[in-house]
Design a protein around this motif. Structure first.
Motif, PDB file in Angstrom:
ATOM      1  N   ARG A 168       0.108  51.089   7.834  1.00 17.06           N
ATOM      2  CA  ARG A 168       0.709  50.359   9.324  1.00 17.06           C
ATOM      3  C   ARG A 168       0.378  48.844   9.646  1.00 17.06           C
ATOM      4  O   ARG A 168      -0.130  48.573  10.660  1.00 17.06           O
ATOM      5  N   SER A 169       0.223  48.295   8.640  1.00 17.33           N
ATOM      6  CA  SER A 169       0.072  46.889   8.768  1.00 17.33           C
ATOM      7  C   SER A 169       0.594  46.071   9.769  1.00 17.33           C
ATOM      8  O   SER A 169       0.219  45.138  10.262  1.00 17.33           O
ATOM      9  N   TRP A 170       1.916  46.483   9.830  1.00 18.26           N
ATOM     10  CA  TRP A 170       2.835  45.778  11.081  1.00 18.26           C
ATOM     11  C   TRP A 170       2.147  45.542  12.288  1.00 18.26           C
ATOM     12  O   TRP A 170       2.444  44.795  13.126  1.00 18.26           O
ATOM     13  N   ARG A 171       1.095  46.636  12.820  1.00 18.77           N
ATOM     14  CA  ARG A 171       0.367  46.642  13.958  1.00 18.77           C
ATOM     15  C   ARG A 171      -0.600  45.404  14.063  1.00 18.77           C
ATOM     16  O   ARG A 171      -1.167  45.071  15.202  1.00 18.77           O
ATOM     17  N   ALA A 198       9.840  47.448  10.284  1.00 15.66           N
ATOM     18  CA  ALA A 198       8.857  47.628  11.243  1.00 15.66           C
ATOM     19  C   ALA A 198       8.823  47.584  12.532  1.00 15.66           C
ATOM     20  O   ALA A 198       8.094  48.139  13.435  1.00 15.66           O
ATOM     21  N   ARG A 240       9.033  50.863  15.162  1.00 18.44           N
ATOM     22  CA  ARG A 240       7.912  51.641  15.404  1.00 18.44           C
ATOM     23  C   ARG A 240       6.840  50.623  15.978  1.00 18.44           C
ATOM     24  O   ARG A 240       6.193  50.988  17.083  1.00 18.44           O
ATOM     25  N   HIS A 241       7.096  49.273  15.770  1.00 19.62           N
ATOM     26  CA  HIS A 241       6.038  48.451  16.604  1.00 19.62           C
ATOM     27  C   HIS A 241       6.430  48.157  18.011  1.00 19.62           C
ATOM     28  O   HIS A 241       5.594  48.239  18.783  1.00 19.62           O
ATOM     29  N   TRP A 269       4.837  51.231  19.701  1.00 19.73           N
ATOM     30  CA  TRP A 269       3.397  51.000  19.795  1.00 19.73           C
ATOM     31  C   TRP A 269       2.934  49.955  20.668  1.00 19.73           C
ATOM     32  O   TRP A 269       1.831  50.412  21.339  1.00 19.73           O
TER      33      TRP A 269
END
Length: 377
Positions: free
Chosen positions: A118-121, A319, A322-323, A326
């Protein structure tokens, strides 16, 4: 594929169903001891004294009812729905709080996506949108590194400008000698876009309410026509394309980004595909989507354009869905003090996840288009 949470809920749901069945079965009176009956009654008493099982059953029931509610789209398209919804989104401020001034998906490079689970976070959500704008400008042939606007008095049209994030960014990138006009159906968006232009000292970005399918501009008015995630709301895709090509000057550049459904001519949509698309249409006031191939054909059919280029930026943008959820989990301040918007926020979060899944399985694609208008003969 069901998530672990759904598996947990289903397990307890079966337990609750079995318990309920025990309560409703007819009881046979007997003077003889019945070991099975005693065990069953003991189980029932054990369950009734277990608050976790009771809470799980209530939670499952609430989740099932909630899903039924969320699966029924609440904002279908009509002739006034786009303006009404964007007026409301702009007024409540929640979308701007989380998404910033750019109401479109962000761009995530291979490097962004290679930083682990989940590196997009790890990427700044709003910065991703600025990155997208840079990449889209480059795709259109007038990126910030090209000095395209230097010394020129370019006229740019932003079709479906939102609160003007891209309009102002392009206006600053091309320089004060150029002028960007943003159009939208939402009066509240025009008001907010103008306020932000003043706050950011960007006088060469101006905004007005106008229907993209019936633009007031003369033929050949703009050097660049930019359309970022506005085609989704257009009830007539052909007229949308025709109008943008009409107002573009000969030699002018056209660039568009829009959500597309896959081309179904070789592989027709399944019943599930049709249900999922109907939900995506009607939850966020979209009349319908078309494919990347369909849009390319519409551009070609105008007979006005050359150097037509298309691409699918699903990998670079997926991404964002879901980002988006989040950032609300990490920072609930954008909505927590607005209880009247709770249900709407839940619905939007649910739709974001449905969008992610549709793009992830190839039902939806992220269409990118660039072209140049032919010179007059």
């Amino acid at each position: 594929m069901k998530s672990p949470a759904w598996g947990f809920a289903i397990t307890y749901g079966l337990a609750v169903a079995n318990i309920a069945d025990g309560f409703t079965q007819p009881q046979v009176l007997s003077s003889k001891p019945n070991r099975i009956t005693n065990v069953k009654r003991s189980t029932e008493l054990s369950v009734l004294s277990n608050p976790r099982l009771i809470a799980a059953g209530v939670g499952l029931t609430a989740a099932a009812v909630g899903k039924l509610v969320l699966d029924k789209p609440s904002r279908p398209y009509d002739e006034n729905s786009v303006a009404t919804e964007y007026d409301a989104w702009t007024q409540d401020g929640i979308l701007e709080y989380y998404w910033g001034e750019h109401i479109h998906l962000g761009y995530y490079s291979d490097e962004d996506l290679a930083k682990g689970f989940r590196s997009w976070r790890k990427k700044d959500f709003k910065q991703a949108k600025f990155d997208f704008t840079d990449k889209m400008m480059a795709f259109g042939g007038f990126g910030t590194t090209t000095n395209y606007g230097e010394g020129k008095e370019l006229k740019v049209l932003d079709v479906g400008c939102g609160v003007g994030g891209s309009s102002r960014y392009i206006a600053r990138a091309l320089g004060s000698s150029s002028e960007v006009t943003g159009i939208t159906l939402s009066p509240n968006q025009v008001k907010r876009a103008t306020e932000l232009a003043e706050e950011q000292n960007t006088p060469n970005a101006k905004f007005q309410v106008m229907n993209a399918l019936e633009m007031d501009f003369p033929d050949n008015s703009f050097d660049i026509v930019w359309a970022c995630e506005s085609g989704e709301h257009m009830p007539d895709k052909k007229k949308y394309i025709d109008e943008m090509m009409r107002v573009l000057k000969p030699g002018g550049k056209f660039v568009m980004a829009t959500w597309c459904q896959r081309d179904d001519r070789d592989e027709p949509f399944s019943k599930k595909d049709e249900r999922d698309l109907r939900f995506l249409y009607e939850e966020w006031t979209h009349p319908y989507f078309i494919s990347i191939e369909n849009y390319a054909e519409l551009i070609e059919d105008t007979g006005m354009m050359t150097s037509i280029t298309t691409d699918d930026w699903n990998k670079q943008t997926i991404a964002s869905w879901r980002h988006s959820v989040w950032v609300g989990v990490e920072d609930p301040r954008g909505f927590i003090f607005k209880p009247r918007q709770y249900l709407k926020c839940v619905r939007d979060g649910y739709c974001l996840e449905r969008m992610h899944r549709a793009f992830n399985r190839g039902l939806m694609q992220y269409g990118m288009f660039s072209a140049t208008k032919k010179m007059a003969e």
